[in-house]
Scaffold this active site. Sequence first.
Site, PDB file in Angstrom:
ATOM      1  N   GLY A  35       0.843  -1.197   0.000  1.00 58.65           N
ATOM      2  CA  GLY A  35       0.000   0.000   0.000  1.00 58.65           C
ATOM      3  C   GLY A  35       0.869   1.235   0.000  1.00 58.65           C
ATOM      4  N   GLY A  37       0.681   5.956   0.081  1.00 58.70           N
ATOM      5  CA  GLY A  37      -0.060   7.210   0.102  1.00 58.70           C
ATOM      6  C   GLY A  37       0.888   8.351  -0.162  1.00 58.70           C
ATOM      7  N   THR A  39       2.556  10.180   1.819  1.00 56.26           N
ATOM      8  CA  THR A  39       3.730  10.335   2.671  1.00 56.26           C
ATOM      9  C   THR A  39       4.670   9.144   2.629  1.00 56.26           C
ATOM     10  OG1 THR A  39       2.530   9.458   4.587  1.00 56.26           O
ATOM     11  CG2 THR A  39       2.505  11.851   4.271  1.00 56.26           C
ATOM     12  N   GLY A  40       4.265   8.054   2.017  1.00 60.95           N
ATOM     13  CA  GLY A  40       5.171   6.922   1.989  1.00 60.95           C
ATOM     14  C   GLY A  40       4.520   5.646   1.504  1.00 60.95           C
ATOM     15  N   THR A  41       5.206   4.528   1.755  1.00 59.13           N
ATOM     16  CA  THR A  41       4.784   3.214   1.288  1.00 59.13           C
ATOM     17  C   THR A  41       4.730   2.251   2.459  1.00 59.13           C
ATOM     18  OG1 THR A  41       5.892   3.624  -0.821  1.00 59.13           O
ATOM     19  CG2 THR A  41       5.311   1.348  -0.340  1.00 59.13           C
ATOM     20  N   VAL A  42       3.736   1.367   2.451  1.00 57.36           N
ATOM     21  CA  VAL A  42       3.603   0.336   3.481  1.00 57.36           C
ATOM     22  C   VAL A  42       4.086  -0.986   2.900  1.00 57.36           C
ATOM     23  CG1 VAL A  42       2.035  -0.884   5.037  1.00 57.36           C
ATOM     24  CG2 VAL A  42       1.647   1.539   4.525  1.00 57.36           C
ATOM     25  N   LYS A  57       5.639   0.940   7.678  1.00 56.64           N
ATOM     26  CA  LYS A  57       5.287   2.146   6.935  1.00 56.64           C
ATOM     27  C   LYS A  57       6.529   3.014   6.810  1.00 56.64           C
ATOM     28  CE  LYS A  57       2.081   6.092   7.291  1.00 56.64           C
ATOM     29  NZ  LYS A  57       0.999   6.668   8.144  1.00 56.64           N
ATOM     30  N   ASP A 151      -9.249  12.178  10.371  1.00 53.12           N
ATOM     31  CA  ASP A 151      -9.366  11.693   8.988  1.00 53.12           C
ATOM     32  C   ASP A 151     -10.044  10.324   8.972  1.00 53.12           C
ATOM     33  OD1 ASP A 151      -9.120  11.963   6.255  1.00 53.12           O
ATOM     34  OD2 ASP A 151      -7.117  11.076   6.166  1.00 53.12           O
TER      35      ASP A 151
END
Length: 524
Positions: A35, A37, A39-42, A57, A151
């Site tokens: 996954g 977003g 701000t970064g990658t999981v 993350k 959120d």
Amino acid sequence: MRTPPEARYDTDGHYSGDLTGYRIGDAYELIEPIGGGGTGTVWRARALKSEEFVAIKLLREDLMAEPKAVNRFVQERAILLMLRHPHIVRVRDLVTVGTSLGLVMDLVEGGSLRDYLHEQGTLPPAEAALLLAQIAEALSAAHRRGVVHRDLKPDNILLDRVDGELHTRLTDFGIARVLDTPSMTTPGALIGTANYVAPEAVYGGSPTPAADIYALGVVLFELTAGRPTYAGGPAWAILRRHVDESPRPVPGMPEAVWKVVQECMDKRPGRRPTARELAVTLRVVARRVADEPALPPQPVDDRLTTIQPPVPRPRTSPSRSRSVLLAALIVLGVLAFPAWQYITRQHGTETAADPHVTAVPAVPPASGGPAPSPHAAASRGAARTDDKSARPSLQPGAHAEASDAFGPWLCGNEYTWDIGHPVLAQPCHAVAPDRIRMVGRMQSIPGVQADVSMSVLDLDTGGLVDGPHDCDGLMFTDLAPKHDCGPFEARLPRGHRYVVVQKWVYTGRALLPRGEVRGLEFDW
């Protein structure tokens, strides 16, 4: 042990380097990305000592230079360590990966509530109520600790199965706010996702637990109807309806469910239930509607797709401009932005005698030496000007004579916002007996990056006579919301009419259109 390769990011800003098999000390091994977003990658990872699978993350390496991004990342760890609850994703560790940071968390295998809703279309009312009762219990624990999530949406609710039954886990506390502590968000910033933003937050109000309850009411409606309460149309229209209208029930929605939606989405925050009260209510509702079938997915409300965007007017009132501009920037997927700076700049109380002209002094370089050559300034990043003394002032109607034979800066209007452009851009020029000088001013929201170029066009022939002079990789942040491209100097043929053109391309945001704005035309 593999060393991490050079960081690379795709057009969406996601990490595209291959870290598969990379070991973080003797503790973890990265297996595959699952996954990502803004701000970064999981990553799915393996704990080397226990052989247990975990999620890590990773913060984008380019954000390591952004103090607020790093602080939010570390704050998320602190919040999750503080919030130990069966319906909140547990954080285990904070690690360094190359030059970046990583949060080690529980791996939740069942995907998100958003994924599940896409598969099912809608959920039976009882199932929706039970799943969200779990989230209400998680919010109750967070609110008791003074934490507001800010959120809440199906994307941030993960699912797994416990004893064969669905079990929710609330995640992504990256923009959560701890009450009674200094905020890391720009004052007046709008935080959240348009479909789930409480009306009081649209105007930049301080976050309270009631905002999370409002969002949970939207999610309850969405799970049973197949769409959020105000889905459809541009984000600015959705935000306006959060403020001005109330949701409408859909045919077949059980009265008990509809009543909970109304209570959660009350325009008055003080009238909404607490998370603890809501958790109890939802479990009662689940029993009452146990035999109710899932509704067919509901179409988007036609009213939301026929709204026309407002036509920008030069003298709009500040209050109207504030809400419209906030909404336009939400379209870009930006979670926080210092909107008030733009309002005061676009709608100040002073006006120039000629609304199309801003005349300001042309000043020499701060060193007092000769102006930099266009070729030297055009190198990557070299044209940024952080010394305020070298910038043309943007105060309307200001005049001053330059000390190096250049006349005053003559600037076009700041770029008037429209949906798709989160910047204000303003090309300026100044003239001397033997040459002209140009500079491009830009101001933007945090998180935007752009390549900018400055050129001069001959209006008589339509041809390019100077430039382009490039300023690549201008990164706008909370600490650096403004940049200059230039100044550059050019010697032009006499007897023609010219205009300075400022162009930009958004770096890493392929869906945003390119931008272009022209300065004032002038004879030479």
